[in-house]
Design an enzyme around this catalytic site. Structure first.
Site, PDB file in Angstrom:
ATOM      1  N   GLU A  87     -10.057  -4.114   5.325  1.00  0.00           N
ATOM      2  CA  GLU A  87      -9.855  -4.164   3.872  1.00  0.00           C
ATOM      3  C   GLU A  87      -9.720  -5.606   3.396  1.00  0.00           C
ATOM      4  O   GLU A  87      -8.877  -6.356   3.902  1.00  0.00           O
ATOM      5  CB  GLU A  87      -8.596  -3.370   3.499  1.00  0.00           C
ATOM      6  CG  GLU A  87      -8.362  -3.295   2.001  1.00  0.00           C
ATOM      7  CD  GLU A  87      -7.163  -2.418   1.626  1.00  0.00           C
ATOM      8  OE1 GLU A  87      -6.838  -1.465   2.356  1.00  0.00           O
ATOM      9  OE2 GLU A  87      -6.555  -2.699   0.571  1.00  0.00           O
ATOM     10  N   LYS A 279       1.931   2.543   1.984  1.00  0.00           N
ATOM     11  CA  LYS A 279       0.558   2.274   2.454  1.00  0.00           C
ATOM     12  C   LYS A 279       0.342   0.758   2.490  1.00  0.00           C
ATOM     13  O   LYS A 279      -0.257   0.215   3.422  1.00  0.00           O
ATOM     14  CB  LYS A 279      -0.455   2.961   1.533  1.00  0.00           C
ATOM     15  CG  LYS A 279      -1.892   2.904   2.007  1.00  0.00           C
ATOM     16  CD  LYS A 279      -2.644   1.664   1.614  1.00  0.00           C
ATOM     17  CE  LYS A 279      -4.100   1.719   2.046  1.00  0.00           C
ATOM     18  NZ  LYS A 279      -4.812   0.465   1.802  1.00  0.00           N
ATOM     19  N   ASP A 295      -0.888   1.879  19.394  1.00  0.00           N
ATOM     20  CA  ASP A 295      -1.395   3.137  18.837  1.00  0.00           C
ATOM     21  C   ASP A 295      -0.970   3.243  17.361  1.00  0.00           C
ATOM     22  O   ASP A 295       0.167   3.595  17.057  1.00  0.00           O
ATOM     23  CB  ASP A 295      -0.801   4.279  19.675  1.00  0.00           C
ATOM     24  CG  ASP A 295      -1.232   5.656  19.208  1.00  0.00           C
ATOM     25  OD1 ASP A 295      -1.739   5.784  18.089  1.00  0.00           O
ATOM     26  OD2 ASP A 295      -1.038   6.618  19.983  1.00  0.00           O
ATOM     27  N   HIS A 392      -7.522  -8.986  -5.713  1.00  0.00           N
ATOM     28  CA  HIS A 392      -8.275  -8.088  -4.838  1.00  0.00           C
ATOM     29  C   HIS A 392      -9.774  -8.248  -5.075  1.00  0.00           C
ATOM     30  O   HIS A 392     -10.550  -8.385  -4.137  1.00  0.00           O
ATOM     31  CB  HIS A 392      -7.844  -6.644  -5.087  1.00  0.00           C
ATOM     32  CG  HIS A 392      -8.541  -5.685  -4.192  1.00  0.00           C
ATOM     33  ND1 HIS A 392      -8.250  -5.588  -2.851  1.00  0.00           N
ATOM     34  CD2 HIS A 392      -9.531  -4.806  -4.427  1.00  0.00           C
ATOM     35  CE1 HIS A 392      -9.033  -4.689  -2.303  1.00  0.00           C
ATOM     36  NE2 HIS A 392      -9.829  -4.197  -3.246  1.00  0.00           N
TER      37      HIS A 392
HETATM   38  C1  MEV Z   1      -3.810  -1.447  -1.371  1.00  0.00           C
HETATM   39  O1  MEV Z   1      -4.426  -1.356  -0.113  1.00  0.00           O
HETATM   40  C2  MEV Z   1      -2.300  -1.475  -1.221  1.00  0.00           C
HETATM   41  C3  MEV Z   1      -1.510  -1.451  -2.532  1.00  0.00           C
HETATM   42  O2  MEV Z   1      -1.896  -0.333  -3.312  1.00  0.00           O
HETATM   43  C4  MEV Z   1      -0.049  -1.372  -2.164  1.00  0.00           C
HETATM   44  C5  MEV Z   1       0.883  -1.166  -3.341  1.00  0.00           C
HETATM   45  O3  MEV Z   1       0.474  -0.599  -4.371  1.00  0.00           O
HETATM   46  O4  MEV Z   1       2.064  -1.549  -3.185  1.00  0.00           O
HETATM   47  C6  MEV Z   1      -1.800  -2.676  -3.351  1.00  0.00           C
END
Ligand code: MEV
Length: 441
Positions: A87, A279, A295, A392
């Site tokens: 990513e 995430k 793992d 991003h």
């Molecule tokens: C994107 O891979 C991860 C985010 O969505 C985490 C978050 O919102 O804290 C930017």
């Protein structure tokens, strides 16, 4: 049903035969670019063989970017962290957060426990109170029965730490469980734990047959648990709020700290936000877990189960702003190994561990928690200031350019044009097509 599409003996075919078979398999559906499989074979046959042996039915390799996030100041040591992730912007974000905290005391990390867990699930029709009364003696017999399996681990300071008898018979008739705590030192210990548990199954059945000759014992299964809430590490960053003044021209440090705290609080309250928040943490955690040959499925399963242990899924990180100090920390349950498994076998995992200075499993827990916290800090910092898309999409621009086969010159023109504009897939496509039309006019 297309019976001709079934195959037997696939696993025994050579790699080339497997690919040819695939080509036939897809013949009806159009073109399969089988040369692509071969293009990703390693040029060194012995390395290719090493990679192939990790899994089964291999036809090719699937490369992922191996990046470095430098400037990680963790417990007074500086690390350049290996990260394997596909990513865009994750490694850049981790690096930027590492640099931000570098001269503010860095990441303080502490291992709070290293207990791993295994379970022996069984049915028992006898008097459970009588079994409980004899359990201490039975426990010693069980531990004695695995002496040979645990010798080496005990020499390293590990082994079986405790066994608890858990009564689930109110949920399922006659169902009980031995929940076993292990210390596996620098190894992940999955094989060790499972071997011990299987031997416990044999011993338990034999002992109960003697103690309760008129009752029935059935071993259902023996397997480690990936939920290890007491294999836990805490990573913390903190500073006076005035040191956050420069983060955004739109806010004072104090205002930023409060908005940041609120964003973390939302992830403590709302599972929908908590899932995305966590995430983001695993963007960093998984990248190092993967780079070091650990793992990542086990690590993620554990973290998400831990995040839901209170009954409602919540943030793994927490934030406080008190007496002018900003404090942000992450409690990460994570079971890892730095010896055994892929850690030495995979040449790049081995190299990644070398880059980290051959850490113990506990040190690697600390490193990974710091990266998870850095990743989370960078994401929430963007979310409460510029929004996530600005950074991003800047990082993602290269992918868009590749997708449209942009030349180096086109890429430079696009970067220049979008330097002060919002980047989107369609805006880049339209701008590129304008450029190309001009060239052909
Ligand atoms: C994107 O891979 C991860 C985010 O969505 C985490 C978050 O919102 O804290 C930017």
């Amino acid at each position: 049903m297309e019976a001709k599409k079934f195959v037997s003996g696939f696993s025994k075919m050579s790699k080339v035969d497997k690919i040819n078979w695939l080509s036939d398999f897809y013949n009806d559906h159009g073109k399969l670019d089988i040369k692509m499989f071969e293009a990703f074979w390693h040029q060194d046959d012995s390395l290719q063989a090493v990679l192939e042996n990790f899994s089964e039915n291999t036809v090719s390799n699937f490369p992922m970017p191996f990046g470095i996030a430098p400037n990680f100041h963790i417990n007074n040591k500086v690390y350049a962290i290996p990260m394997v992730i596909e990513e865009s912007s994750v490694v850049a974000a981790a690096s930027s957060a590492a640099k931000f905290w570098m001269d503010k005391g860095g990441f303080k990390c502490e291992v709070l426990g290293t207990v791993k867990v295994g379970q022996l699930h069984f049915k028992f029709t006898g008097d459970i109170e009588a079994l409980k009364a004899q359990f201490e003696e039975l426990k010693s017999d069980l531990i004695a029965s695995v002496e040979a399996i645990t010798t080496n681990m005990r020499k390293r300071g590990g082994g079986v730490k405790d066994i608890a008898l858990i009564d689930f018979s109110s949920e399922e008739p006659d169902y009980y469980q031995l929940r076993v705590s292990f210390e596996t030192c620098d190894s992940m210990g999955a094989n060790f734990i499972n071997s011990v548990l299987e031997q416990f199954g044999i011993e338990l059945k034999a002992r109960l047959a003697v103690l309760f000759p008129n009752d029935r014992v059935e071993i259902i299964m023996a397997i480690l648990s990936n939920l290890t809430p007491n294999c836990l590490v805490r990573a913390t960053v903190e500073c006076p709020v005035t040191e956050l003044d420069k983060i955004s021209p739109a806010f004072s440090g104090a205002a930023f700290a409060e908005k940041f705290r609120m964003a973390v609080r939302i992830a403590e309250i709302d599972p929908y936000r908590a899932t995305t928040h966590n995430k983001g943490i695993y963007n960093g955690v998984d990248a190092v877990v993967l780079a070091t040959g650990n793992d990542f499925r086990a690590v993620e399963a554990c973290g998400h189960a831990f995040a839901g242990l209170s009954g409602s899924y919540a943030s793994l990180s927490h934030c406080s702003v008190e007496d002018g100090r900003f404090k942000f920390w992450l409690d990460l349950p994570i079971a890892l190994g730095t010896v055994g498994g892929l850690t030495k076998l995979h040449p790049l995992a081995n190299l990644a561990l070398e880059l980290l200075g051959r850490p113990s499993a506990s040190e690697l827990m600390e490193i990974i928690a710091a990266v998870g916290l850095a990743q989370n800090f960078a994401a929430v910092r963007s979310l409460v200031t510029t929004g996530i898309q600005k950074g991003h999409m800047k990082m993602h621009l290269k992918n868009i350019l590749t997708q449209f086969d942009a030349t180096v010159e086109e890429g430079q023109q696009v970067e220049q044009f979008f330097s002060d504009k919002v980047i989107s897939h369609s805006a880049v496509r339209d701008y590129l097509s304008q450029l190309r039309t001009k060239v052909h006019q």
